[in-house]
Design a protein around this motif. Structure first.
Motif, short mmCIF file in Angstrom:
data_model
loop_
_atom_site.label_atom_id
_atom_site.label_comp_id
_atom_site.label_asym_id
_atom_site.label_seq_id
_atom_site.Cartn_x
_atom_site.Cartn_y
_atom_site.Cartn_z
N ARG A 98 0.75 -1.34 0.23
CA ARG A 98 0.01 -0.10 -0.10
C ARG A 98 0.81 1.08 -0.12
O ARG A 98 0.50 2.45 -0.32
CB ARG A 98 -1.00 0.06 1.23
N ARG A 99 2.07 1.26 0.38
CA ARG A 99 2.69 2.47 0.65
C ARG A 99 3.89 2.59 -0.61
O ARG A 99 4.81 3.32 -0.86
CB ARG A 99 3.94 2.29 1.79
N SER A 100 3.84 1.60 -1.58
CA SER A 100 4.64 1.44 -2.70
C SER A 100 3.95 2.64 -3.77
O SER A 100 3.01 2.87 -3.69
CB SER A 100 4.46 0.33 -3.28
N ALA A 101 4.91 2.85 -4.53
CA ALA A 101 4.71 4.18 -5.21
C ALA A 101 3.88 3.85 -6.35
O ALA A 101 3.77 2.58 -6.91
CB ALA A 101 5.83 4.86 -6.17
N GLY A 102 2.69 4.65 -6.86
CA GLY A 102 1.83 4.44 -8.02
C GLY A 102 0.60 3.34 -7.52
O GLY A 102 -0.16 3.20 -8.18
N VAL A 103 0.74 3.23 -6.38
CA VAL A 103 -0.53 2.17 -5.77
C VAL A 103 -1.55 2.91 -5.22
O VAL A 103 -1.29 3.95 -4.18
CB VAL A 103 0.01 1.17 -4.57
N ARG A 104 -2.90 2.72 -5.63
CA ARG A 104 -4.04 3.44 -4.98
C ARG A 104 -4.69 2.52 -4.11
O ARG A 104 -4.97 3.14 -2.88
CB ARG A 104 -5.09 3.91 -6.23
N GLU A 105 -4.68 1.29 -4.19
CA GLU A 105 -5.30 0.44 -3.22
C GLU A 105 -4.96 -1.16 -3.39
O GLU A 105 -4.65 -1.39 -4.47
CB GLU A 105 -6.88 0.51 -3.71
N LYS A 214 -2.85 3.64 -9.34
CA LYS A 214 -3.42 4.97 -9.54
C LYS A 214 -3.44 5.41 -11.03
O LYS A 214 -2.81 4.81 -11.84
CB LYS A 214 -2.38 6.13 -8.94
N THR A 215 -4.30 6.27 -11.41
CA THR A 215 -4.72 6.52 -12.76
C THR A 215 -3.49 7.06 -13.47
O THR A 215 -2.75 7.76 -13.15
CB THR A 215 -5.85 7.72 -12.87
N GLY A 216 -3.13 6.22 -14.57
CA GLY A 216 -2.07 6.71 -15.44
C GLY A 216 -0.82 6.36 -14.87
O GLY A 216 0.33 6.70 -15.51
N GLU A 217 -0.52 5.67 -13.81
CA GLU A 217 0.59 5.19 -13.24
C GLU A 217 0.94 3.72 -13.27
O GLU A 217 -0.10 2.89 -13.18
CB GLU A 217 0.78 5.94 -11.71
N ARG A 218 2.03 3.43 -13.15
CA ARG A 218 2.61 1.74 -13.18
C ARG A 218 3.02 1.56 -11.92
O ARG A 218 4.01 2.28 -11.32
CB ARG A 218 3.45 1.59 -14.06
N PRO A 219 2.37 0.87 -11.05
CA PRO A 219 2.98 0.68 -9.48
C PRO A 219 4.32 -0.21 -9.75
O PRO A 219 4.50 -1.04 -10.20
CB PRO A 219 2.01 -0.32 -8.98
#
Length: 818
Positions: A98-105, A214-219
């Motif tokens: 959950r704390r990783s970059a690009g992660v919404r949920e 997240k929208t438009g991002e790659r986790p």
């Protein structure tokens, strides 16, 4: 081009002669195409996700055990093999992701088996419904531990009550809601999140985590997954981690498709070679006339090779198309038998068809060229003389090849007798039987001549028909050999395929029967709570919980059973020969003698292995036992294995001499779908299903049967002139048919002896390696079930073309053959 034109004209005027070759090649192409489709599905088959369709990224455990192999040249090679159970991951990983970059949920889920009146289903927590996603059509989400949401397929309504069997036991739940969706191939039930984690029985672990970017991002998950056994799955890889049975089926299809395809190709080569050899043998007079009018050996070889190419291309193209339909039929049968899941779709591409066409063309061209070699090289005068009276001498190249094939068959038989694993022995078994058949086909005229001499006396009991049949067998040893070969192949392959399974099954059942001390078997899936309640009941002396799984030592897979140790000696006797099962615990195991020889261990040694879900363990060998076929290679503690299998429910072996069957059934009446089972049924449920092998290898038997029909039909149809001459000299139609019937029975008798002998040699070697006993198990009725259809096939394939030939007037038949 001129040779090809001549070949086409020859085929046009000899349609009947080439019909047998065409059918044989068509069946060969169909069989190879179907096997190629199975193999390609195993290599490239994919499964679309269902449960995880709404999650773009799924994080789950690594489903492989890995090993780095260091080669002698200094290079290293990485190898991986699939594990048997689902690899779970720590629930703490949810917060890290959950704390990783690009992660919404992130959404964690647990998966566990449940049983309802409608059948088997998968249980989850309602908090993971978004992974599909599931939405409610009626009712509400479960709020208490006694509530459940069912899918749209269940037919239940909100407010009704369901009796559900879970790993924690049987309980009644109230339906609080019904989803709008239902998955195509699985039933789904949702529990309250806390209740789902309790029922799963894996505290601190989850089966998978869905990641929504997240929208438009790659986790970016690499840092979070570093140092863990978790892996990132996207696209169709999500289906692979959702449906573990599909991945295991792919491995089976690779081995099955490869083994079946290889066997099919070898059988096809043998059958095609025999068909073309018979065809060219029947054309010796024609070839002799061509040689007499100055046709060179090169021209004849090109002519016969051109005929083979034209026939093979036409048959291969039609057979490849038919093979696609055969591939779909095979998959449907495997799905019905449970060997392949419905969601693993068959891969359809042009590669298997092209491979089958190429293999068919090469086999036909090579067979025709080799069969024509001697006929084309003989001098014109010698050719005419040999066409009138075929030589009884076996050509020395064929004799040498036959002796080499015999030597190879002997070596394979000796090797087979040392193999003690099914994965190693299965392909060698088929290859051994085939190599013996090749030797028989090459040396065929020699045993045919000897057998014809032995059969002369009993045949002459029938004065007219028997005398003629005996004379024909003596003078036509080469023709007899060509007929005996496919019959021998059919008997040998059918007996080998059938009795390999009966030998293994009988040995396993014999060991289980000898080791069973229980009075009753409860199953098929009993939760641990039911076992604990039974142990305290009056009249129950011992209850043994049993689970079946597989583990890996290094990369090698071993079948294992897990048992509770309390009262084990009262319910099961494994045939312990060293050590004691009383020492069996969470840090130890018992090993069959066969597995101990392969592992090189004895009592007191330690073994490092990987449990079914990928968890490593180091166990001490507490005992060695003899009944490994019936009870598995390894016996582990139930307490060790239960937390590492997908379904911790299994059968119970109950020692209760003071209880009747009805009384015991009453004690478990509250547990859904649990019954008192017969011991034989329990053994069958735990043993590998042999029906898959019967379906797969049955195609080889069917192909061999077609070869029998072709060969006998071609052989009989070619004798129309001979039959007409018999009619002209006063032989009646009934006598002619009786002559042919006696010849067919003589060929059948020779083929039965040779085919049975080949099967016995192969089965004896197989049984020696796999069961430790040189005696295979051959049920008499099953053996008769092989011989009776073979005899009917041989007699029918001889009688039908003979009756057609006898419809012609003798003078017309003789004139048509000039």
């Amino acid at each position: 081009m001129a040779v090809l034109t001549l070949a086409l004209k020859t085929l046009r005027h000899r349609k009947a002669a080439f019909a047998g070759a065409f059918v044989t090649l068509l069946c060969a192409a169909a069989l190879i195409t179907a096997c190629g489709m199975l193999l390609e599905t195993g290599l490239r088959g994919r499964v679309a996700p269902e449960r995880y369709a709404g999650a773009p990224v799924v994080v789950a455990g690594d489903q492989y055990v890995h090993q780095t192999v260091h080669k002698s040249n200094g290079k290293t090679k990485h190898k991986a093999k699939p594990i048997a159970e689902r690899a779970w991951i720590p629930s703490s990983l949810t917060q890290t992701l959950r704390r990783s970059a690009g992660v919404r949920e992130v959404v964690a889920e647990v998966t566990f088996p449940v049983g309802t009146s409608g059948g088997q289903a998968q249980g989850h927590g309602w908090d993971s419904a978004a992974l599909t996603p599931f939405t409610l059509a009626s009712g509400r989400a479960p709020k208490t531990a006694a509530e459940v949401v069912v899918d749209a397929r269940s037919g239940a309504r909100a407010g009704t009550r369901l009796r559900i069997l879970t790993p924690a036991g049987a309980a009644t739940y109230r339906v609080s809601g019904v989803t709008r969706q239902a998955l195509p191939t699985q039933h789904t039930l949702f529990f309250a999140p806390a209740e789902a984690r309790r029922l799963a029985g894996r505290p601190g672990q989850v089966s998978a985590i869905g990641v929504f970017p997240k929208t438009g991002e790659r986790p970016g998950l690499a840092a979070a997954l570093r140092g863990t056994r978790a892996r990132e799955y996207t696209g169709e890889a999500r289906g692979a981690v959702e449906f573990l049975d599909a991945e295991q089926a792919r491995v089976k299809l690779v081995s099955l498709g490869g083994a079946l395809g290889g066997t099919s190709l070898l059988v096809a080569i043998l059958v095609v070679a025999g068909t073309f050899a018979l065809s060219i043998q029947q054309r010796q007079r024609e070839i002799a006339l061509l040689r007499a009018v100055a046709a060179t050996p090169k021209q004849l070889r090109r002519l016969l090779g051109g005929e083979a190419l034209v026939t093979a291309v036409a048959a291969g193209a039609a057979g490849s198309a038919a093979g696609i339909a055969l591939g779909f039929w095979l998959r449907s049968r495997f799905v019905a038998l449970g060997a392949v899941p419905e969601h693993l779709r068959l891969v359809v591409s042009p590669f298997p068809a092209f491979a089958a066409l190429l293999a068919t063309v090469l086999a036909a061209w090579t067979a025709a060229r080799l069969s024509a070699r001697r006929a084309a090289r003989v001098r014109p005068v010698e050719a005419l003389g040999e066409a009138a009276l075929p030589t009884a001498r076996l050509p020395w190249p064929r004799l040498v090849a036959g002796l080499l094939a015999t030597a190879a068959a002997v070596v394979l038989t000796l090797v087979l007798s040392t193999l003690s694993t099914e994965a190693a022995s299965s392909p060698v078994t088929m290859l051994t039987a085939l190599m013996w058949t090749v030797a028989v086909s090459l040396l065929g005229p020699l045993p045919a001549r000897a057998a014809a001499a032995l059969l002369t006396l009993p045949l002459r009991v029938s004065r007219t028909a028997g005398h003629l049949a005996a004379a024909n067998l003596r003078t036509g040893s080469r023709r007899l050999a060509s007929v005996v070969t496919p019959l021998c192949l059919l008997v040998a392959m059918a007996c080998t395929i059938l009795f390999v399974q009966t030998t293994m099954g009988h040995a396993a059942q014999r060991e289980v029967a000898a080791g069973s001390r229980a009075d009753y078997v409860l199953g098929p899936q009993v939760p641990g709570s039911a076992a604990r309640s039974l142990r305290g009941r009056p009249g129950v002396e011992a209850v043994t919980e049993v689970l079946h799984t597989s583990v890996r030592v290094g990369l090698t897979k071993y079948g294992a059973q897990a048992v509770t140790t309390e009262g084990l000696m009262r319910t099961t006797d494994l045939g312990v020969v060293a050590g004691s099962l009383r020492d069996l615990g969470k840090d130890s195991m018992a090993v069959s003698e066969n597995a101990a020889d392969r592992l090189g261990v004895s009592v007191g040694d330690t073994v490092r292995l990987t449990l079914g879900d990928g968890t490593p363990a180091t166990l001490k060998v507490a005992a060695l036992y003899t009944r490994g076929l019936g009870y598995g290679d390894l016996t582990l503690s139930h307490a060790l294995v239960a937390p590492h299998v997908d379904n911790p429910m299994g059968p119970l072996y109950v020692a209760a001499p003071g209880l009747t069957r009805a009384e015991l059934s009453a004690l478990v009446a509250a547990v859904p779908s649990v019954t008192v089972m017969d011991h034989a049924r329990a053994v069958a449920a735990s043993a590998p299903d042999a029906e898959v092998n019967y379906v797969a290898m049955g195609l080889i038997i069917a192909f061999s049967a077609i070869a029998v029909i072709n060969t006998l039909g071609m052989s009989t149809a070619d004798r129309s002139r001979e039959l007409a001459l018999l009619r002209l000299v006063g032989t009646t139609r009934r006598q002619v048919l009786r002559v042919l019937r006696l010849e067919a029975l003589a060929a059948l008798a020779i083929a039965t002896v040779l085919g049975t002998g080949i099967a016995l040699l192969t089965l004896t070697a197989f049984a020696t390696g796999m069961t430790g006993s040189p005696l295979p198990y051959i049920p008499p009725l099953t053996y008769l079930g092989v011989l009776a259809p073979t005899a009917a096939l041989a007699l029918t394939a001889t009688a039908l073309p003979a009756r057609l030939a006898l419809r012609q007037r003798p003078a017309e038949a003789i004139g048509g053959r000039q």
